[in-house]
Design a protein around this motif. Structure first.
Motif, short mmCIF file in Angstrom:
data_model
loop_
_atom_site.label_atom_id
_atom_site.label_comp_id
_atom_site.label_asym_id
_atom_site.label_seq_id
_atom_site.Cartn_x
_atom_site.Cartn_y
_atom_site.Cartn_z
N PRO A 205 23.74 83.91 -19.90
CA PRO A 205 23.90 83.54 -18.49
C PRO A 205 23.71 82.04 -18.28
O PRO A 205 23.06 81.36 -19.07
N PHE A 206 24.29 81.55 -17.21
CA PHE A 206 24.12 80.15 -16.83
C PHE A 206 22.65 79.94 -16.45
O PHE A 206 22.09 80.73 -15.69
N PRO A 207 21.98 78.90 -16.96
CA PRO A 207 20.55 78.73 -16.67
C PRO A 207 20.30 78.52 -15.18
O PRO A 207 20.96 77.70 -14.53
N LYS A 208 19.36 79.28 -14.65
CA LYS A 208 19.01 79.17 -13.24
C LYS A 208 18.32 77.83 -12.99
O LYS A 208 17.43 77.44 -13.73
N ASP A 209 18.74 77.13 -11.94
CA ASP A 209 18.21 75.80 -11.62
C ASP A 209 18.36 74.83 -12.80
O ASP A 209 17.51 73.97 -13.03
N GLY A 210 19.42 75.01 -13.57
CA GLY A 210 19.63 74.15 -14.73
C GLY A 210 20.06 72.74 -14.35
O GLY A 210 20.57 72.50 -13.25
N LEU A 211 19.86 71.82 -15.29
CA LEU A 211 20.26 70.42 -15.12
C LEU A 211 21.11 70.02 -16.31
O LEU A 211 20.94 70.55 -17.41
N PRO A 212 22.04 69.07 -16.13
CA PRO A 212 22.91 68.68 -17.25
C PRO A 212 22.12 67.97 -18.35
O PRO A 212 21.26 67.14 -18.09
N SER A 213 22.46 68.31 -19.59
CA SER A 213 21.86 67.66 -20.76
C SER A 213 22.72 66.46 -21.15
O SER A 213 23.95 66.56 -21.23
N SER B 214 27.24 72.31 -20.18
CA SER B 214 26.33 71.28 -20.68
C SER B 214 24.98 71.32 -19.98
O SER B 214 24.28 70.31 -19.95
N TYR B 215 24.63 72.48 -19.42
CA TYR B 215 23.38 72.59 -18.67
C TYR B 215 22.28 73.24 -19.50
O TYR B 215 22.55 74.14 -20.30
N LEU B 216 21.05 72.76 -19.30
CA LEU B 216 19.87 73.31 -19.93
C LEU B 216 18.89 73.77 -18.86
O LEU B 216 18.97 73.33 -17.71
N PRO B 217 17.97 74.68 -19.20
CA PRO B 217 16.90 75.00 -18.26
C PRO B 217 16.19 73.72 -17.80
O PRO B 217 16.06 72.77 -18.56
N ARG B 218 15.75 73.72 -16.57
CA ARG B 218 15.23 72.50 -15.95
C ARG B 218 14.15 71.85 -16.79
O ARG B 218 14.12 70.62 -16.95
N ILE B 219 13.24 72.63 -17.37
CA ILE B 219 12.12 72.06 -18.11
C ILE B 219 12.60 71.27 -19.32
O ILE B 219 12.12 70.17 -19.62
N TYR B 220 13.61 71.81 -20.02
CA TYR B 220 14.11 71.12 -21.22
C TYR B 220 15.01 69.93 -20.85
O TYR B 220 15.05 68.93 -21.58
#
Length: 354
Positions: free
Chosen positions: A104-112, A263-269
């Motif tokens: 699944p697409f990471p929830k609240d993800g940010l681009p890496s 190109s999205y990762l979980p927010r923490i990473y």
């Protein structure tokens, strides 16, 4: 009688000096053995403060890196969850990549940042420029700092070895980041990319540690606020990078092995990656403080050793190219010493005056 002796001595000293030109490197070293070459800065061809090219290349590299992020982000395509399940065709320059995943697409993800460069060829090209452009200058800066520390401060065996290793670590680090910017995971060589990233993480951590130790030991007694700022930035950046890089690169490699549909990762990473990038950039920008007083000098005896074709009149004492050829200077010194010893020996029997 005294005047005649002085004129005779002057005429002897003014006689042309027979110069033996070395036929090879070994003979050249023998002919100039024992010569201590002065820093003839008044004879230099170039006297360039190292801060000027350092600021220029830092600006160009940072501009290319920021431009790579902006270009990659603008060209980034985010597929829907349905497209990721059924499959979607992504373009990478002239290459088309099929993507199909149930992740699944990471929830609240940010681009890496690194994944953006993996998915966008235009951004990857600018990233290559940002990493490859300052390689030689960074190695030269490290060598300059090593020589300055060894020349101005007497260090113990541990710090001498650390200063010797610092330029080698800088070279490994610089070439490693350049390699993984060139070799992408999904289009080129996944294993080589992984090896380059691991090599970068290890060599960068060791190089930051070695550099911080050398700079801290060299400037620990200074009260200059700029020097204190440089050391402080290095220490903070060192701890941040060394603590976070193993966690990030391990997760990044795991994610990169999966089909890369976005190109999205979980927010923490993603935040962890941003902190790593900023700490790495600040560490190396703090070098501008350390090398601000260093100058690149190019003067006759320290460059090629040749100013122009051999003309003996140009290399006598007081001539234009007096300091050009070390072997000639050494032979002249030896001749003068022998002449002085001979004069002392001849005058040892008594002083004759008229």
């Amino acid at each position: 009688m005294e005047d005649s002796e002085a004129s005779s001595s002057a005429s002897t000293a003014s006689l042309p000096t027979p110069i033996k030109v070395p036929a090879n490197t070994k003979e050249n070293r023998i002919l100039k053995a024992g010569l201590v070459e002065p820093n003839n800065t008044d004879h230099n061809y170039v006297q360039l403060p190292l801060i000027f090219p350092s600021v220029l290349f830092s600006f160009l590299s940072l501009s290319a890196f920021i431009g790579a992020i902006a270009l990659s982000y603008m060209n980034d395509v985010i597929p829907t969850d349905e497209q990721m399940r059924r499959g979607v065709l992504l373009s990478y320059g002239s290459i088309r990549l099929a993507c199909n995943t149930t992740a699944p697409f990471p929830k609240d993800g940010l681009p890496s940042v690194l994944l953006l460069f993996e998915r966008n060829s235009s951004g990857n090209i600018l990233f290559r420029i940002a990493t490859c452009l300052p390689i030689m200058l960074r190695i030269f800066q490290s060598l300059s700092m090593r020589h300055m520390v060894r020349a101005k401060q007497k260090c113990g065996a541990v710090f001498e070895m650390t200063s010797d290793v610092m330029p080698a670590l800088t070279a490994v680090e610089s070439f490693s980041i350049a390699l993984f910017s060139i070799m992408t995971i999904h289009s080129d060589f996944p294993m080589a990319n992984r090896f380059a990233k691991l090599s970068f993480a290890i060599s960068a951590s060791l190089n930051m540690l070695a550099t911080t130790l050398i700079i801290f030991n060299f400037k620990s007694k200074t009260k200059n606020p700029l020097e204190t700022l440089s050391v402080g930035v290095k220490i903070v950046s060192l701890f941040v990078f060394c603590y976070l890089s193993p966690q990030y690169f391990q997760y990044h490699h795991t994610v990169s092995l999966q089909p890369m549909c976005h190109s999205y990762l979980p927010r923490i990473y993603a935040v962890l990656e941003y902190i790593l990038v900023v700490s790495y950039a600040l560490f190396h920008l703090s070098w501008l403080i350390d090398i601000r007083d260093l100058h690149f000098l190019c003067y006759p005896r320290s460059c090629s050793g040749e100013c122009e074709p051999l003309e003996p009149t140009n290399y006598v004492r007081g001539a234009k190219y007096e300091h050009c050829r070390a072997f000639e200077e050494r032979q002249w010194q030896r001749r003068m010493r022998v002449g002085e010893e001979k004069e002392e020996k001849d005058g040892g029997g008594g002083d004759v005056r008229m």
